[in-house]
Structure formats: structure tokens, C-alpha cells
Scaffold this motif. Structure first.
Motif, PDB file in Angstrom:
ATOM      1  N   CYS A 117       0.810  -1.221   0.000  1.00 38.44           N
ATOM      2  CA  CYS A 117       0.000   0.000   0.000  1.00 38.44           C
ATOM      3  C   CYS A 117       0.843   1.270   0.000  1.00 38.44           C
ATOM      4  O   CYS A 117       0.506   2.247   0.662  1.00 38.44           O
ATOM      5  CB  CYS A 117      -0.948   0.046   1.202  1.00 38.44           C
ATOM      6  N   SER A 118       1.947   1.260  -0.702  1.00 34.31           N
ATOM      7  CA  SER A 118       2.774   2.472  -0.732  1.00 34.31           C
ATOM      8  C   SER A 118       2.179   3.468  -1.719  1.00 34.31           C
ATOM      9  O   SER A 118       1.292   3.133  -2.499  1.00 34.31           O
ATOM     10  CB  SER A 118       4.211   2.120  -1.124  1.00 34.31           C
ATOM     11  N   ALA A 119       2.695   4.687  -1.657  1.00 35.14           N
ATOM     12  CA  ALA A 119       2.097   5.761  -2.449  1.00 35.14           C
ATOM     13  C   ALA A 119       2.263   5.523  -3.946  1.00 35.14           C
ATOM     14  O   ALA A 119       1.386   5.844  -4.729  1.00 35.14           O
ATOM     15  CB  ALA A 119       2.708   7.098  -2.035  1.00 35.14           C
TER      16      ALA A 119
ATOM     17  N   GLY B 236       3.779   0.440   3.953  1.00 38.29           N
ATOM     18  CA  GLY B 236       3.423   1.798   3.550  1.00 38.29           C
ATOM     19  C   GLY B 236       4.551   2.553   2.867  1.00 38.29           C
ATOM     20  O   GLY B 236       4.303   3.529   2.175  1.00 38.29           O
TER      21      GLY B 236
ATOM     22  N   GLY C  30      -6.389   2.745  -1.637  1.00 33.70           N
ATOM     23  CA  GLY C  30      -5.451   1.625  -1.593  1.00 33.70           C
ATOM     24  C   GLY C  30      -4.016   1.979  -1.307  1.00 33.70           C
ATOM     25  O   GLY C  30      -3.140   1.117  -1.407  1.00 33.70           O
TER      26      GLY C  30
ATOM     27  N   PHE D 274      -1.089   4.637   1.066  1.00 34.24           N
ATOM     28  CA  PHE D 274      -0.840   5.566   2.160  1.00 34.24           C
ATOM     29  C   PHE D 274      -0.460   6.940   1.634  1.00 34.24           C
ATOM     30  O   PHE D 274       0.122   7.053   0.552  1.00 34.24           O
ATOM     31  CB  PHE D 274       0.319   5.050   3.020  1.00 34.24           C
TER      32      PHE D 274
END
Lengths: 448, 448
Positions: free
Chosen positions: A106-108, A144, B374, B376
Motif C-alpha cells: 500500500c505504498s504511495a 506503507g 489503496g 498511504f
């Protein structure tokens, strides 16, 4: 079904433990390479640097015979998505790349594209004819954050250059994060070798208990059979273990066979049965290692539940015990607080099976009956015996001034709990760890 | 539904906190008495003594208007069995007797007979015309030990002699075990008073979160309405709170009304609606007090979940967050490890609602969006803001050398988490506590 008999091991130092692992060689047809490098995580705004290990597993030739089991977490990491696609695609694999420190969940940015870029880098470095599709990516670490793809691509050739045959220990060490010691097991079966290693210390619970585990074999197990067997083995091992009831977003168990590419004939039905038994035992040992290595763990708790109406209830009752913070804390203090044991079982069964007749339920601890016919049998002598049993299962170094839990497993003893619900025929044995101040301390500021 | 607005409180010392509680008087028609004594628990074989508090609540006249909600644990304590029988019997109550130190759960002797003997002692001491049947017994403390019935009968007259009107604080203090501070709330409603107090610090989770809670009122609420309202109020308050996910064998919430016996007319429908709103708010405040008083608690975590397909899923998702040891540990360290927040939600939803579409799910912490679509949204500035939010919600005394958590609640701020699953219309707000080294320390050797 009582406690599983275990080999007697006893290690007095980390080096004696590691010596015992050195004998666990990679099966024929496999190499591993490891390489660590320092980088600046984007999310820390240049304030701090971190170290990432790259671990590469490579087969001499592509193999169709591989299997994998992934987390059921609803927010799975990008590598899990890629792995599922590889699994569904049905293609051959020739390499696995694992990074620690950042789990790529779920990283940017576009996490899947990042994982695919890393796979591509591995395919280039190893000159794989199958390209990125022949590489399985796995990541573990902080959730994240974004993978430092450019830096990883720069460092991958260095990892590729370290590839070698022999011990799997470098890979077992390299994939670790907060793990205290590498977890590595090997058995001989079906005329070949099965070698497994795992990482995982926190965020450990059902549906793939360990964050990452790998089983390599040179036995020629056809893909379809391997996938069926791996699912069952995971269910009987990793899915019966819990450090802290937290199911990771990255949990993955991967199994690869080099046997067919080495020219070995595929296993027949009898061979498959032998292989599955060995695989299941290996996974069970690795799962127990993961629990023993749990963050801050000073006792492994083994709960053998029988007499349950279903296996799910047996497993759930065992999990309720090893996931009870109160009971886990008591075990940490060698406090035989069996009231909390009964409370945890009763709380779980009150939710899932409120009509169950428990009038004949019995519970034992350290081989001693402590609960029968709805009442405890407790006295000062029993308390003393239970205390001694718990103390004997402690992994804590009794030498003053040593850290609260050892950086290696000095023995394989457990706090042994047996629960007979006397309300059915199903059974399940669950492993879990105690809850210590060290666990809290590790997790109160993991990322700093 | 966002965070519930709370009164601003700020206490700089235990005495200023206790002063604020002194104003919470017993409703008309009630008295309380407390008495402590030292005894030798049989199970310790004469090695140690312990102190037990007896707390007696007495009505001036018997009342039919009472209600109770009990634990669903499959190994309930003997007092719970007696209480269920009293509730089913439909008789009037004139007194409640509570002991701490021993919970009278699954002990070797006949626990129900022990509880009935204590009720009989109370009826004798208070000369109740209804006899033991008019007395409700409750016990809290160590599981598995036997009540020292003879000693309790000797001491009951002394407890009866201390009965007096006025503050409920002596009772709120006397029922505590490992509680750090008494939990006492009072509101005016329907022309009368509702006063509640609770004990509970560990073994706190659903289906009656607190081990013991009492609500007394001089409003004349008819029995049938009172029982319906109490069930709903418990569901919206205590059943949405968790310190450590362990459901006690003794959890009980008891509500008594003296109104009818004081000659008041029974509430009409409009009055009932007003009463239920006040009762629910009182229970919610008490439940939050219980969490704030949790063993070793240094932060209260409030999770407001909305957009869920059902209320059960909303509650379960909130509980998954406040019961995640990893997230709880991070909160203890003021570490905004939001990855663990998402992992906990995903782990829970993967089990109970694997097909749910979470593509529009958003999560906020301290009012700031940290997860959307979905992925961060994290950077160093956000991390700093989240850290400040968590630090601001800390109950820890910043003065060096002070204990890690204060013996009174200095404020009512929480770590505020909002989760919008964007997958339905149901909502639920859950309260939980962080996980600290102090929790482990308290529970590693509770009984010594």
C-alpha cells in the motif's frame, strides 16, 4: 494426540546453534546470493538511512514445479499480487528475489510496477531467458513505504555475483528483519533433499503464520501434486502458529523443485505420500522455529486440543489460549495462572459453540491434570510443579546481565498444555509464544 | 459518525480526580457499606495472606425493577450462575454483595453453595425478609480459588454496620482489584439520579467488557423496560470496549431501581426514551473509564468505523485495531505505525468479508487522512503531526521519575482513528487501550 516428540537439542551459544545449521545445504540445482546496502527511505525525508538486504535464489534451469501459498489479508502487498499472477499464469520460475526492510504494501507509488522492475533487474543480472516472468518477488519490512527501486537495480548485479551452492544459511540470515536467529531446517526424503527457511518474528498469525518461508527440493514433484501438498502442509504447520495474532500483509510460503530439470523421474503416488509427510514435518518444525524466535519470546506454548466437534473449533480453542494476552503474560513470568487458561477457552467457546457440553472437559499442563469436571485441582504442591515445568521451558538465559531472551534457541522445550473438550473427535495442535516486556519494547518503536 | 464529543477534564493529582467523583451520590433509597479483612487463601497452603474487600449495596425496600447482563464465557463463575437464576426467578432484590480477590470460578468446592451461603449471611446481617433470594452475589479476582466462606460470614456484620447514604465512592473503590482508580459516573435524568460504577482493568473484552459494573437509580423504571434498555446500553458501551480481548468468566452489569419503592409513578414511553439515552451515555462513559484504567494503559484508542456492510463488521474491524498487539505497542511508543493499522483491518476483513470491495476505503488518524484509494499518504511532516497527536493523548506523566502511567486520568483525550470502509451504511465506535511493558509486568505475576 499428545505433544509431538521433538529431537533433543541444546545449544550453549549462538555459534554452536549456527554450526548446527551449516549442515543444511541447498538441494542440487539451487544457488543463493545475498547483498546488503544502505539507502535513504523517501518517507524519512533524508533524516535517516536504512540497510536493505537483497537475497536471490536461483535455479540452474527454469522449473514448472513450484507452488505458493499467500496471505488472505485484504490489503496484500504488491509482491503478493505479483506472486498470485505468476501462480495463476502457470509459467516456469528460475529465480526468487527477496528484500527486507520495506514490505512494498500500500505504498504511495505503483507497488506492482516496482516489484516487476526488480524482477526485471534480476532477469537481466542472471540473463534469464524467461525474463521478469521467471522471477518471483517477495518483500518484508515496514508497511506503507515505497521500495527504493533505482537503488535496488544498482545493487542487484552485486547480489547476483555472490550466487553460490552449498549452505542455505546466508539466505536464511539475509531475509531476516527483527528475527533473533535464522530458521533453517533440512530433511532427506525420496532420494533427495528438502531444505526450508523462514523469516518472521512479529505480525505472526494464521493463514500463513510466517511472513516469508521457502522450501527448496531436488525431488521431482509434479506441479499439481506440489501445490496440493503445500496447501495441506501450510494448514497443519504455519496456520497452527501464532506469535501475536496479527496476520501480515506479506505472508508467503513458496516451494520450488529442481528435480525434473535435473532429469529425475516424477514422483509416483507412494513417493508423493513420503514427500508430503516430510514436507509437513519440515514446515511444522519451521513454524515452531518462527514462534520460538518470536519478538521477545521467552517461552513457546504448545496447546494440543482434542475431543473437539470440528478441527476448526480445536484450532480456535488452541489459538484462543496462545493469543490471550493475560495467559501469555503469566507464562512470561513462569506464573501457572491456569484460571486464565480456562477463561480463554471458555471465552472462545462461548462465542463459537455456546451449546457445547463441557462437563467432561479436562485440561493438563506439564502432564498434570489441573481441571476436570468443571473444577480446578490446585494446591501448593501442584503450583510448585507447574512453576518448575514453565521454568524448564524458559528460553531466558539464567546468567545475570544477559539479554532477556537469547539470540539463539538453547533447547526445544515448550510449556505443554493439553485440552480434551470431550465433545467430539477432532484435534489440532497449536504453537504460540508468551508476551514479554521485550515484545512491547521492540514494537513500541520498530521503525526508529 | 465521528469521535464522540467529551467533557473537557483535566486533573493534576489523584485527590483532584477523587474530589470530582465525590459529588456522585447514591440515588435515593440506596446505601453502601464496605469492609476489608485479611485471610489465608487455602490454595496458597498458608504461605501467604491476602486482603478481601466486602462491598454491600442495600435498598431501603425490595425492588422488582432490576436487570442484569452476564458474561457469555463457557466457564462462568458461580456468582454468574446464581445471578442468572435470580434473574430467571423473577423475584425482588434488596441487596447486592460483592467481594474482590477471589472470583469463585471453577473452584474445587461447590461454588454456587458458597455464593448462596454469603447471600444468606447478608440477609441475616441486614434482616432481609426476602432471605438469600433477595441478595445478588458478585465476585472478582483470582480464578480457580475457593471463597473463604467462613471468614466472609464472620466479617459480613462489620460490612453491614458501615452502610450509609451519600457518596458511592467507597463502593466504587472497594470493588477494585488491579484497577488504578475508581470509575464512577452520575447523571440526572427523568427527575432522578442515575449513578454507575465499574471495576475492571484486565481480562476486558466483548460481551460485557468490564468484569463488574453497577448502575443505581431512583427513577421508577419498570422491570421489563429496564431489562430491554440495559441489554441495548451494554451492547453500545461495554461491548464496544477492549483492554486485552480477554472475556472474563465473571463479567456482570447490574442495574437496580429504587423508584417504585419510593412511591414514584412508573416512567411512560417518553420518559423511558429519555432514561435509555441517559443510561446508554452513562454506560459509554463508564466503559471508556474502564479502558482508560486498563492495566498499564497509557493511551486510549478510539476507533470510529463507518461504511461497513453490517454493524458486526464495523465492530469487528474496530476491535481488530484495538486488539492488535503490534498496533497497540506502537501506540504505547507514540509511534504512528499506520501500516499496522491497515494490516489489522485487512487481516480481519480477509477472514470475515473476503469479497468486500475496499477500493474506496479511507482511514484518518488525529483528523488527518493517512490512507485512501489503496495507498498511504505519508511523509515526514505527517509523521510529525501524528506523533504530536499521539503524544497529546498520552496519560503518562511527563515528569521524570514518575510511574509510567498515572494513578488517575489526567484528561479524556484519545488517539482518534476513523475508518470509512465505503462498503455499506453501518457504523460502530470502539474503545481500546495500548499495550505497555507495565501491562506485561502486572500480568506476569498477578497473584504474588
Amino acid at each position: 494426540m499428545g505433544p509431538t516428540p521433538r529431537m533433543s537439542v541444546s545449544h550453549s551459544s549462538l555459534s554452536s546453534y549456527l554450526d548446527s545449521l551449516e549442515v543444511h545445504e541447498l538441494p542440487a540445482g539451487f544457488q543463493c546470493g545475498v547483498h546488503g546496502f544502505r539507502f535513504e527511505p523517501a518517507e524519512l525525508g533524508g533524516r535517516k538511512t536504512a540497510v536493505m538486504n537483497l537475497t536471490v535464489l536461483a535455479l540452474d534451469a527454469p522449473t514448472d514445479d513450484w507452488a505458493a501459498v499467500f496471505t488472505r489479508n485484504k490489503f496484500p502487498g504488491a509482491p503478493v499480487k505479483v506472486g498470485r499472477a505468476r501462480l495463476a499464469g502457470g509459467g516456469a520460475l528460475q529465480a526468487v528475489v527477496i528484500n527486507n526492510k520495506i514490505s512494498n504494501v500500500c505504498s504511495a507509488g505503483d507497488g506492482v510496477m516496482a516489484s516487476e522492475a526488480v524482477c526485471n533487474g534480476v532477469a537481466d543480472a542472471l540473463k534469464l531467458s524467461g525474463g521478469a516472468e521467471a522471477v518471483l518477488p517477495l518483500s518484508t519490512g515496514v508497511i506503507g513505504w515505497q521500495l527504493p527501486v533505482e537503488r535496488m537495480l544498482e545493487e542487484l548485479p552485486a547480489a547476483a555475483r555472490t550466487l553460490k551452492r552449498g549452505s542455505a544459511l546466508p539466505a536464511a540470515k539475509s531475509i531476516c528483519t527483527t528475527d533473533r536467529f535464522p530458521k533453517l531446517r533440512s530433511v532427506r526424503a525420496c532420494g533427495g533433499t528438502i531444505t526450508g527457511f523462514a523469516k518472521g518474528a512479529g505480525m505472526i498469525e494464521p493463514n500463513m503464520a510466517t511472513m516469508l518461508a521457502f522450501v527448496l527440493t531436488d525431488v521431482a514433484v509434479p506441479r499439481a501434486e506440489l501445490r496440493t501438498m503445500l496447501g495441506r502442509a501450510a494448514d497443519a504447520s504455519f496456520n497452527c502458529a501464532s506469535v501475536d495474532a496479527d496476520q501480515s500483509t506479506s505472508d508467503s510460503l513458496v516451494c520450488l523443485s529442481s528435480g525434473a530439470s535435473l532429469g529425475k523421474p516424477p514422483l509416483d503416488a507412494k513417493g508423493c505420500a513420503e514427500f508430503e509427510a516430510a514436507l509437513t514435518e519440515l514446515c511444522a518444525r519451521l513454524a515452531e522455529d518462527v514462534v520460538r524466535n518470536g519478538e521477545g519470546t521467552t517461552h513457546v506454548i504448545r496447546v494440543a486440543v482434542r475431543g473437539a466437534p470440528t478441527e476448526a473449533v480445536a484450532r480456535g480453542a488452541g489459538k484462543a489460549v496462545v493469543n490471550s494476552p493475560l495467559f501469555k503474560s503469566a507464562v512470561a513470568g513462569n506464573d501457572p495462572n491456569v484460571g486464565r487458561l480456562v477463561a480463554a477457552v471458555g471465552s472462545y467457546l462461548g462465542k463459537v459453540a455456546p451449546e457445547l457440553d463441557l462437563s467432561a472437559c479436562t485440561m493438563r499442563m506439564g502432564g498434570r491434570t489441573i481441571f476436570a469436571k468443571g473444577a480446578f485441582s490446585l494446591d501448593a504442591a501442584t503450583e510448585d510443579e507447574l512453576y518448575e515445568h514453565m521454568k524448564g521451558a524458559s528460553l531466558v538465559n539464567p546468567v545475570a546481565g544477559e539479554p532477556p531472551s537469547l539470540p539463539y534457541p538453547p533447547h526445544e522445550r515448550c510449556v505443554e498444555i493439553e485440552i480434551d473438550l470431550a465433545a467430539g473427535k477432532a484435534a489440532c495442535t497449536v504453537h504460540g509464544s508468551d508476551l514479554t516486556q521485550e515484545y512491547v519494547s521492540i514494537n513500541a518503536d520498530y521503525r526508529s
